[in-house]
Design a protein around this motif. Structure first.
Motif, PDB file in Angstrom:
ATOM      1  N   UNK A  11     -26.139   8.394 -31.372  1.00 28.07           N
ATOM      2  CA  UNK A  11     -26.068   9.835 -30.920  1.00 28.07           C
ATOM      3  C   UNK A  11     -24.962  10.502 -31.723  1.00 28.07           C
ATOM      4  N   UNK A  12     -24.917  11.769 -31.941  1.00 30.01           N
ATOM      5  CA  UNK A  12     -23.650  12.569 -32.274  1.00 30.01           C
ATOM      6  C   UNK A  12     -23.220  13.114 -31.229  1.00 30.01           C
ATOM      7  N   UNK A  13     -21.671  13.277 -31.303  1.00 28.44           N
ATOM      8  CA  UNK A  13     -21.093  14.410 -30.476  1.00 28.44           C
ATOM      9  C   UNK A  13     -19.756  14.667 -31.013  1.00 28.44           C
ATOM     10  N   UNK A  14     -19.246  15.897 -30.431  1.00 30.00           N
ATOM     11  CA  UNK A  14     -18.159  16.433 -30.946  1.00 30.00           C
ATOM     12  C   UNK A  14     -16.977  16.154 -29.491  1.00 30.00           C
ATOM     13  N   UNK A  15     -15.824  15.786 -29.666  1.00 30.73           N
ATOM     14  CA  UNK A  15     -14.863  15.537 -28.690  1.00 30.73           C
ATOM     15  C   UNK A  15     -13.654  16.518 -28.866  1.00 30.73           C
ATOM     16  N   UNK A  16     -13.260  17.054 -27.837  1.00 32.30           N
ATOM     17  CA  UNK A  16     -12.112  17.899 -27.855  1.00 32.30           C
ATOM     18  C   UNK A  16     -11.142  17.684 -26.603  1.00 32.30           C
ATOM     19  N   UNK A  17      -9.852  17.095 -26.931  1.00 37.46           N
ATOM     20  CA  UNK A  17      -8.878  16.956 -25.582  1.00 37.46           C
ATOM     21  C   UNK A  17      -8.648  18.447 -25.187  1.00 37.46           C
TER      22      UNK A  17
ATOM     23  N   UNK B  25     -35.768  -0.390 -33.142  1.00 37.59           N
ATOM     24  CA  UNK B  25     -35.313   0.422 -34.318  1.00 37.59           C
ATOM     25  C   UNK B  25     -35.327   1.825 -34.102  1.00 37.59           C
ATOM     26  N   UNK B  26     -34.505   2.649 -34.642  1.00 35.45           N
ATOM     27  CA  UNK B  26     -34.550   4.354 -34.702  1.00 35.45           C
ATOM     28  C   UNK B  26     -36.047   4.219 -35.266  1.00 35.45           C
ATOM     29  N   UNK B  27     -36.674   4.990 -34.104  1.00 44.50           N
ATOM     30  CA  UNK B  27     -38.041   5.767 -34.931  1.00 44.50           C
ATOM     31  C   UNK B  27     -38.062   7.074 -35.784  1.00 44.50           C
ATOM     32  N   UNK B  28     -39.007   7.121 -36.470  1.00 45.39           N
ATOM     33  CA  UNK B  28     -39.124   8.354 -37.235  1.00 45.39           C
ATOM     34  C   UNK B  28     -39.289   9.669 -36.257  1.00 45.39           C
ATOM     35  N   UNK B  29     -38.242  10.542 -36.671  1.00 47.98           N
ATOM     36  CA  UNK B  29     -38.587  11.611 -35.590  1.00 47.98           C
ATOM     37  C   UNK B  29     -38.892  12.970 -36.494  1.00 47.98           C
ATOM     38  N   UNK B  30     -38.768  14.136 -35.927  1.00 55.18           N
ATOM     39  CA  UNK B  30     -39.228  15.250 -36.394  1.00 55.18           C
ATOM     40  C   UNK B  30     -37.786  15.715 -37.100  1.00 55.18           C
ATOM     41  N   UNK B  31     -37.930  15.985 -38.327  1.00 62.73           N
ATOM     42  CA  UNK B  31     -36.719  16.092 -39.221  1.00 62.73           C
ATOM     43  C   UNK B  31     -36.245  17.513 -38.804  1.00 62.73           C
TER      44      UNK B  31
ATOM     45  N   UNK C  78     -22.827  19.101 -37.284  1.00 64.73           N
ATOM     46  CA  UNK C  78     -22.159  17.909 -37.233  1.00 64.73           C
ATOM     47  C   UNK C  78     -21.974  17.414 -38.547  1.00 64.73           C
ATOM     48  N   UNK C  79     -20.569  17.176 -38.851  1.00 69.20           N
ATOM     49  CA  UNK C  79     -20.165  16.982 -40.245  1.00 69.20           C
ATOM     50  C   UNK C  79     -20.104  15.535 -40.671  1.00 69.20           C
ATOM     51  N   UNK C  80     -21.317  14.840 -40.621  1.00 67.16           N
ATOM     52  CA  UNK C  80     -21.719  13.399 -40.932  1.00 67.16           C
ATOM     53  C   UNK C  80     -22.308  13.559 -42.379  1.00 67.16           C
ATOM     54  N   UNK C  81     -22.234  12.391 -43.159  1.00 69.34           N
ATOM     55  CA  UNK C  81     -22.971  12.417 -44.359  1.00 69.34           C
ATOM     56  C   UNK C  81     -24.608  12.156 -44.267  1.00 69.34           C
ATOM     57  N   UNK C  82     -25.044  12.336 -45.388  1.00 72.22           N
ATOM     58  CA  UNK C  82     -26.639  12.147 -45.343  1.00 72.22           C
ATOM     59  C   UNK C  82     -27.113  11.070 -45.222  1.00 72.22           C
ATOM     60  N   UNK C  83     -26.417   9.760 -45.486  1.00 74.85           N
ATOM     61  CA  UNK C  83     -26.936   8.409 -45.070  1.00 74.85           C
ATOM     62  C   UNK C  83     -26.991   8.494 -43.596  1.00 74.85           C
ATOM     63  N   UNK C  84     -26.025   8.887 -42.758  1.00 73.12           N
ATOM     64  CA  UNK C  84     -26.120   8.821 -41.338  1.00 73.12           C
ATOM     65  C   UNK C  84     -27.106   9.607 -40.644  1.00 73.12           C
ATOM     66  N   UNK C  85     -27.250  10.976 -41.233  1.00 72.20           N
ATOM     67  CA  UNK C  85     -28.503  11.626 -41.019  1.00 72.20           C
ATOM     68  C   UNK C  85     -29.826  11.148 -41.193  1.00 72.20           C
ATOM     69  N   UNK C  86     -29.905  10.302 -42.291  1.00 76.15           N
ATOM     70  CA  UNK C  86     -31.104   9.614 -42.627  1.00 76.15           C
ATOM     71  C   UNK C  86     -31.549   8.581 -41.407  1.00 76.15           C
ATOM     72  N   UNK C  87     -30.499   7.756 -41.108  1.00 72.46           N
ATOM     73  CA  UNK C  87     -30.359   6.685 -40.038  1.00 72.46           C
ATOM     74  C   UNK C  87     -30.914   7.281 -38.616  1.00 72.46           C
ATOM     75  N   UNK C  88     -30.367   8.447 -38.371  1.00 73.02           N
ATOM     76  CA  UNK C  88     -30.436   9.019 -37.126  1.00 73.02           C
ATOM     77  C   UNK C  88     -31.957   9.674 -37.076  1.00 73.02           C
ATOM     78  N   UNK C  89     -32.629   9.808 -38.117  1.00 67.98           N
ATOM     79  CA  UNK C  89     -34.007  10.604 -38.151  1.00 67.98           C
ATOM     80  C   UNK C  89     -35.033   9.411 -38.423  1.00 67.98           C
ATOM     81  N   UNK C  90     -34.602   8.036 -38.588  1.00 61.23           N
ATOM     82  CA  UNK C  90     -35.366   7.174 -38.844  1.00 61.23           C
ATOM     83  C   UNK C  90     -35.975   6.765 -40.214  1.00 61.23           C
ATOM     84  N   UNK C  91     -35.383   7.401 -41.144  1.00 60.91           N
ATOM     85  CA  UNK C  91     -35.661   7.339 -42.596  1.00 60.91           C
ATOM     86  C   UNK C  91     -34.665   6.476 -43.325  1.00 60.91           C
TER      87      UNK C  91
END
Length: 257
Positions: free
Chosen positions: A54-60, A157-163, A173-186
Motif C-alpha cells: 500500500x502507499x502512504x504519506x507520512x508527516x511528523x 500475489x497482487x491481483x489485477x485491479x481497476x486501473x 503519490x510520487x512513485x515510479x511507474x514500475x511501482x504503480x504497475x506492481x500495485x495494480x497487478x500488471x
C-alpha cells in the motif's frame, strides 16, 4: 534483520511503499498518515499495522517530544515460518484498510516495555532475541485481534485491479511507474498499454497534468499557498512544481493567487 528505520529529522516524510506488513508503536511524538482516502493521526501510546503493498504519506507533527517509533517488519518468509509452527484458523474477516488500529491492552503494553532493553539501536533488535520477540508480538496481535489472521497470512500475489479507479485515487503519490504497475497487478508493459487505452495518454504526462490541475483548483478556489501543497501533490521541489505549472497554464502559481 527485519527491523526498519525512518529518517525522523524532518517534519515531512516522503511517500512510502511498504512491501511487508509493519507494526508501528508510537513511543513518543505524533504523526499524520494519508493513505489516499483518509488522514490518520497517531500519538504517543498508539499502535497500528501498516498493510503491505500500500502507499502512504507520512508527516511528523509538532509535539513536545521528538518522534520515536518502535517498528516490527513482518516479511513473508517469517510469517510463513510462523504459520507452520502456529497453524491458526482463518477468521473469514477481511478489510481493505491500509492502516489497521491496534487496540491498547495489558499484553501489548507489557510487550513494549519488555522489548526496549533488546534494542541495540533505534530500530535494530539484538539478533539473539529478534525471532523470539517477533513471534511474541504476532501471538499478542492475533490473540487480541483475530481478524488479523486473514491479513497476515494472505500470501496470494497482487491481483489485477481497476486501473482507472486506482490512478484517479493515487495520482498524488510520487512513485515510479514500475511501482504503480506492481500495485495494480500488471507488468510494466501491460500497465503502460492499459493506461494508454484508458486515458489516451502516457502515464507520466497524465500524472503531471492531473497533479497540476488539482494544484490550480487548490490555489485559485481554495486559496492555498503553492509552498503548502506541492509535496502533497507529488512534486519533489517547489521550483520543479512552479516550472511545470507555468508550462501548462502560462502563469506561475504565485501569479494565480
Amino acid at each position: 534483520m527485519r527491523s526498519i528505520a525512518e529518517n525522523t529529522t524532518t517534519n515531512i516524510l516522503k511517500e512510502q511503499f511498504i512491501p511487508d506488513h509493519v507494526f508501528i508503536y508510537v513511543a513518543k511524538g505524533a504523526l499524520r498518515i494519508f493513505d489516499g482516502d483518509t488522514n490518520y493521526i497517531f500519538k504517543s501510546g498508539d499502535a497500528f499495522l501498516a498493510r503491505k503493498n500500500r502507499l502512504a504519506k507520512y508527516e511528523l507533527l509538532e509535539d513536545k517530544d521528538p518522534f520515536e517509533p518502535i517498528l516490527f517488519c513482518f516479511d513473508e518468509p517469517f510469517l510463513k515460518e510462523f504459520q507452520a509452527k502456529h497453524p491458526y484458523k482463518k477468521s473469514g474477516s477481511k478489510t481493505n484498510k491500509a492502516l489497521i488500529n491496534i487496540e491498547k491492552s495489558v499484553f501489548l503494553t507489557s510487550f513494549i516495555k519488555s522489548v526496549k532493553p533488546y534494542y541495540k539501536d533505534v530500530m535494530e533488535l539484538d539478533a539473539d532475541f529478534e525471532d523470539l520477540k517477533y513471534e511474541e508480538l504476532v501471538i499478542i496481535l492475533l490473540k487480541q485481534q483475530p481478524e488479523l489472521i486473514d491479513l497476515l497470512f494472505d500470501f496470494a500475489p497482487q491481483q489485477k485491479i481497476n486501473l482507472e479507479a486506482y490512478m484517479n485515487k493515487n495520482y498524488t503519490f510520487n512513485v515510479n511507474l514500475e511501482r504503480f504497475s506492481i500495485l495494480t497487478g500488471r507488468s510494466l508493459s501491460a500497465f503502460k498499454r492499459d493506461f494508454k487505452t484508458i486515458f489516451n495518454e502516457t502515464p507520466n504526462r497524465w500524472l503531471v497534468k492531473k497533479r497540476l490541475e488539482e494544484a490550480h483548483l487548490l490555489i485559485s478556489k481554495k486559496k492555498q499557498k503553492p509552498s503548502d501543497i506541492y509535496l502533497d501533490l507529488g512534486f519533489e521541489s517547489l521550483s520543479h512544481f512552479s516550472v511545470a505549472f507555468k508550462k501548462l497554464f502560462g502563469i506561475t502559481p504565485k501569479e494565480l493567487r
